[in-house]
Design a protein around this motif. Structure first.
Motif, PDB file in Angstrom:
ATOM      1  N   GLU A 132       0.952  -1.209  -0.118  1.00  0.00           N
ATOM      2  CA  GLU A 132       0.003   0.040  -0.110  1.00  0.00           C
ATOM      3  C   GLU A 132       0.903   1.410   0.105  1.00  0.00           C
ATOM      4  OE1 GLU A 132      -3.342   0.129  -0.411  1.00  0.00           O
ATOM      5  OE2 GLU A 132      -3.322  -1.872  -0.865  1.00  0.00           O
ATOM      6  N   ALA A 133       1.947   1.316   0.751  1.00  0.00           N
ATOM      7  CA  ALA A 133       3.064   2.343   0.882  1.00  0.00           C
ATOM      8  C   ALA A 133       3.410   2.609  -0.731  1.00  0.00           C
ATOM      9  CB  ALA A 133       4.122   2.216   1.803  1.00  0.00           C
TER      10      ALA A 133
ATOM     11  N   GLY B 133       5.444   5.134  -3.946  1.00  0.00           N
ATOM     12  CA  GLY B 133       6.522   4.594  -4.954  1.00  0.00           C
ATOM     13  C   GLY B 133       7.624   4.178  -4.026  1.00  0.00           C
ATOM     14  N   ALA B 134       7.352   4.025  -2.736  1.00  0.00           N
ATOM     15  CA  ALA B 134       8.511   3.782  -1.713  1.00  0.00           C
ATOM     16  C   ALA B 134       7.826   2.535  -0.827  1.00  0.00           C
ATOM     17  CB  ALA B 134       8.743   4.865  -0.882  1.00  0.00           C
ATOM     18  N   GLN B 135       8.792   1.653  -0.305  1.00  0.00           N
ATOM     19  CA  GLN B 135       8.427   0.561   0.464  1.00  0.00           C
ATOM     20  C   GLN B 135       8.192   1.269   1.986  1.00  0.00           C
ATOM     21  OE1 GLN B 135      10.843   0.459   3.125  1.00  0.00           O
ATOM     22  NE2 GLN B 135      12.994   0.557   2.322  1.00  0.00           N
ATOM     23  N   GLY B 136       7.638   0.195   2.898  1.00  0.00           N
ATOM     24  CA  GLY B 136       6.753   0.664   3.930  1.00  0.00           C
ATOM     25  C   GLY B 136       7.967   1.217   5.045  1.00  0.00           C
ATOM     26  N   VAL B 137       9.404   0.949   5.256  1.00  0.00           N
ATOM     27  CA  VAL B 137      10.023   1.467   6.301  1.00  0.00           C
ATOM     28  C   VAL B 137      10.262   2.991   5.934  1.00  0.00           C
ATOM     29  CG1 VAL B 137      12.509   1.351   7.018  1.00  0.00           C
ATOM     30  CG2 VAL B 137      10.913  -0.904   6.766  1.00  0.00           C
ATOM     31  N   SER B 138      10.306   3.228   4.269  1.00  0.00           N
ATOM     32  CA  SER B 138      10.384   4.439   4.095  1.00  0.00           C
ATOM     33  C   SER B 138       9.271   5.450   4.136  1.00  0.00           C
ATOM     34  CB  SER B 138      10.804   4.847   2.647  1.00  0.00           C
ATOM     35  OG  SER B 138      12.265   4.330   2.254  1.00  0.00           O
ATOM     36  N   TYR B 139       7.918   4.809   4.180  1.00  0.00           N
ATOM     37  CA  TYR B 139       6.781   5.483   4.449  1.00  0.00           C
ATOM     38  C   TYR B 139       6.646   5.833   5.848  1.00  0.00           C
ATOM     39  CZ  TYR B 139       1.772   6.081   3.657  1.00  0.00           C
ATOM     40  OH  TYR B 139       0.538   6.684   3.490  1.00  0.00           O
TER      41      TYR B 139
END
Length: 397
Positions: free
Chosen positions: A330-331, A336-342
């Protein structure tokens, strides 16, 4: 008119700037600057509802920063660069006269040491200048401090035991990759563990203390005691805390790769000579590992980060668990970024938004838990990081 300058062009900046653009009523003018302007340009090109300006700047160079500030005239500088650069950016903010926000505390380049003392030393100067500096406004540090402040405000008369638990239950389908800057990530993981108990800091061998913990919608994961910077500020700001610890999950394959790299010297921060050129092994390793900002497309699963708290309310012991789960997929769909960045970029945007709106704006240098948690908790639910509560459940710790 609210003008924000974001420094750094990695995965966290990708999320923060895109979320700022989604809140264009607050962030009317955005500039993204980094040592590599082409990275800023790629992020800006994805934003269609407004024009994001870009620039090249060396964040180690206070003079360059100051010239950029004079040109763009920001109301707030959001530092999403490397933690080595916190002080040079704070110096430039003081020289120009602009607010400051970051997500990670300063550490020297030549020593893997995490300590807020260097930045807290700026408190009087920011206060006298009438400027606000907000420290550690990511998820951990960041949201975890706000969660603690929320718990103290509404659910406890005294917080006695705090365990911050961070699980990445996702799969990036790489043999080995870090979820944020590899150099910072590996330096953090390989240092000694450290926790607070009865007024003292107790050290442990790196990753030597661990146990399985159960995470919502993920299940049981082996969790390792580490030192994390928010512990330092939280125990100062909540003096009833008797013990504070931080736990993070790692898979066995990840730990095996890490152990091999340590054994052959690739995680060292000490320079070595190679063919007449001085290189730092961990910086070379960073160059050959996958870019965390490019992991999102194939990332599955979710993160779960929260605070497990035990203390006293109305004379009775109670437990409280407040957490967020974030889907990598979903992030990626949204930013366009993965969850840790989100989970780091969204809180940075929220902190900046509250600064712009005046809710989190007071002269001095502050950690996030020193502000009113209410508007931040409200924004988490609005901006994509909804939180959940469990009262008087089994904390496992």
């Amino acid at each position: 008119m609210s003008r924000v300058l974001v420094i750094g062009a990695g995965g966290v900046s990708t999320v923060a700037v895109k979320k700022m653009a989604m809140n264009a009523g607050v962030f009317t003018d955005i500039m993204l600057a980094s040592r590599t302007k082409s990275k800023c340009d790629r992020i800006a090109a994805d934003i269609k509802n407004m024009t994001v300006q870009t620039a090249r700047v060396d964040a180690d160079n206070t003079g360059e920063l100051l010239e950029l500030f004079k040109s763009f005239k920001p109301d707030l500088v959001v530092n999403l660069a490397l933690p080595y650069q916190d002080l040079s950016i704070m110096d430039a903010c003081l020289s120009y006269g602009v607010g400051y926000l970051d997500t990670a505390n300063y550490e020297p380049l030549d020593e893997a040491k995490y300590e807020y003392g260097w930045q807290w030393a700026y408190r009087d100067r920011f206060e006298k200048a009438g400027l606000t500096a907000i420290l550690g406004c990511g998820f951990d540090p960041g949201v975890t401090g706000v969660f603690t402040a929320h718990a103290a405000k509404y659910h406890f008369d005294e917080i006695h035991y705090l365990d911050i638990v961070d699980c990445n239950g996702g799969d990036h389908h790489k043999a080995f990759a870090t979820n944020f800057n590899p150099e910072i990530n590996i330096r953090e993981i390989t240092q000694k563990g450290r926790f607070y108990e009865n007024g003292e800091w107790i050290e442990t061998a790196p990753l030597s203390v661990h146990k399985p913990l159960t995470y919502p919608a993920i299940g049981a994961r082996e969790s390792y005691l580490m030192y994390h910077e928010e512990l330092e500020s939280i125990v100062k700001n909540f003096p009833t805390v008797k013990r504070a610890r931080f736990w993070m999950t790692f898979g066995q394959e990840y730990l095996t790769h890490l152990r091999v790299m340590q054994n052959i010297g690739m995680t060292s921060i000490k320079p070595v000579m190679y063919k007449g050129v001085e290189i730092v092994p961990i910086q070379f390793l960073k160059a050959v590992l996958p870019d965390p900002g490019e992991l999102g497309e194939n990332y599955t699963g979710e993160t779960s980060i929260g605070c497990r708290i035990r203390g006293i309310k109305d004379g009775k012991e109670r437990t409280y668990y407040v957490y967020n789960n974030c889907s990598h997929q979903e992030a990626y769909k949204e930013t366009g970024a993965q969850g840790v960045s989100y989970t780091t970029g969204v809180p940075a945007m929220i902190g900046a938004k509250l600064f712009m709106e005046g809710a989190w704006k007071k002269p001095g240098v502050w950690n996030v838990e020193e502000f009113d948690p209410d508007p931040f908790m409200t924004e988490l639910n609005k901006q994509g990081l909804p939180w959940h509560e469990v009262f008087d459940g089994e904390l496992e710790l």
